[in-house]
Design a protein around this motif. Structure first.
Motif, short mmCIF file in Angstrom:
data_model
loop_
_atom_site.label_atom_id
_atom_site.label_comp_id
_atom_site.label_asym_id
_atom_site.label_seq_id
_atom_site.Cartn_x
_atom_site.Cartn_y
_atom_site.Cartn_z
N LEU A 214 0.02 11.85 -48.57
CA LEU A 214 1.38 11.53 -49.00
C LEU A 214 1.41 11.15 -50.47
N SER A 215 0.39 10.39 -50.90
CA SER A 215 0.32 10.00 -52.31
C SER A 215 0.15 11.22 -53.21
N ALA A 218 3.51 12.92 -53.46
CA ALA A 218 4.65 12.11 -53.89
C ALA A 218 5.10 12.53 -55.29
N GLU A 219 6.41 12.70 -55.46
CA GLU A 219 6.95 13.13 -56.74
C GLU A 219 7.94 12.13 -57.33
N ASP A 223 9.39 8.35 -52.67
CA ASP A 223 8.33 8.84 -51.79
C ASP A 223 7.24 7.79 -51.53
N TYR A 224 7.18 6.76 -52.38
CA TYR A 224 6.05 5.84 -52.31
C TYR A 224 6.10 4.80 -51.19
N VAL A 227 3.96 6.11 -48.51
CA VAL A 227 2.54 6.02 -48.88
C VAL A 227 2.02 4.62 -48.62
#
Length: 261
Positions: A214-215, A218-219, A223-224, A227
């Motif tokens: 996921l990290s 992530a954009e 998104d974090y 994560v």
């Protein structure tokens, strides 16, 4: 055991010879075989040696307690670092939420970045060191039990190491191997302890791996939180697995290396 006056004839680790495999004839230890790979001549075994006595050097039975102690220490230190990781990830979640709502400054996110990088490196280094010590312990334990009963484990000592490194196989072979050692040594461990330890380890590994993926993908800041949440859950599961890993390590070592108690 140091007293074998009642033990039947057979191959055992000899306490007086550094636990090297020796033959007990029912009354005394035989001399060590020469370190030359050969078998007795067709006429039979050498005088004073049992029939079929191999003259190739037997496997060296190495002590377990030193490497078990080192592994325990690393497991505990790793749990402490995992706890710090949980705190950092929780702080990151709060910082992202506060920054998104305009209630927290950018410096909170910068602090998360500053803390997470060294802790991640420390966690990775400890996991590597702990894994090395664990497989060394497991290899020595497998050599020890197979020296007495070659069929005690379904796989060779080398496979007790390699199985941790092969994708897919690593999800169940290592558990079977540890279970074989526990059964062969008659360690005081239940299926519930073994099963719970392995379930926690697999779940922790899965969540930490998912967090990494996921990290990588992530954009945006949005998104974090996913994560951080998966990383936090993975670390909590890892912490829960540590006490059970220590119990398994300690009890199996006590059963296989009782002379060192």
């Amino acid at each position: 055991m140091t007293d074998r006056t009642s033990a039947p004839a057979g191959w055992y680790p000899a306490p007086h010879a550094g636990n090297e495999l020796r033959y007990w004839d029912g009354t005394e230890w035989t001399a060590p075989p020469p370190a030359v790979a050969a078998w007795p001549a067709p006429g039979g075994a050498a005088p004073g040696q049992p029939a079929g006595y191999p003259v190739s050097a037997p496997p060296v039975i190495r002590p377990l307690r030193g490497i078990a102690g080192a592994t325990r220490i690393l497991l505990i230190v790793g749990a402490v670092v995992s706890f710090l990781t949980v705190l950092v990830e929780a702080w990151g979640l709060v910082a992202v939420d506060g920054f998104t709502r305009g209630a927290a400054p950018l410096s909170d996110l910068e602090l998360y970045d500053t803390l997470s990088a060294p802790i991640s490196l420390a966690s990775a280094g400890l996991m590597l060191a702990t894994g090395i010590c664990w497989v060394v312990w497991q290899y020595r334990a497998a050599v020890r039990v197979r020296a007495i009963t070659p069929t005690a484990t379904r796989r060779t000592p080398v496979w007790h190491v390699v199985s941790w490194l092969i994708p897919v196989i690593a999800w169940w072979f290592p558990f079977q191997n540890v279970k074989d050692l526990v059964v062969a040594s008659r360690a005081s461990l239940t299926r519930a302890i073994l099963g719970t330890w392995w379930g926690l380890w697999i779940a922790s590994t899965a969540f930490v791996s998912l967090s990494g993926r996921l990290s990588w993908n992530a954009e945006t800041l949005a998104d974090y939180p996913a994560v951080m949440s998966t990383s936090l859950l993975g670390e909590l599961l890892s912490i829960a697995a540590v006490p059970l890993a220590i119990v398994i390590l300690t009890r199996a070592t006590d059963a296989m290396d009782p002379a060192g108690r």
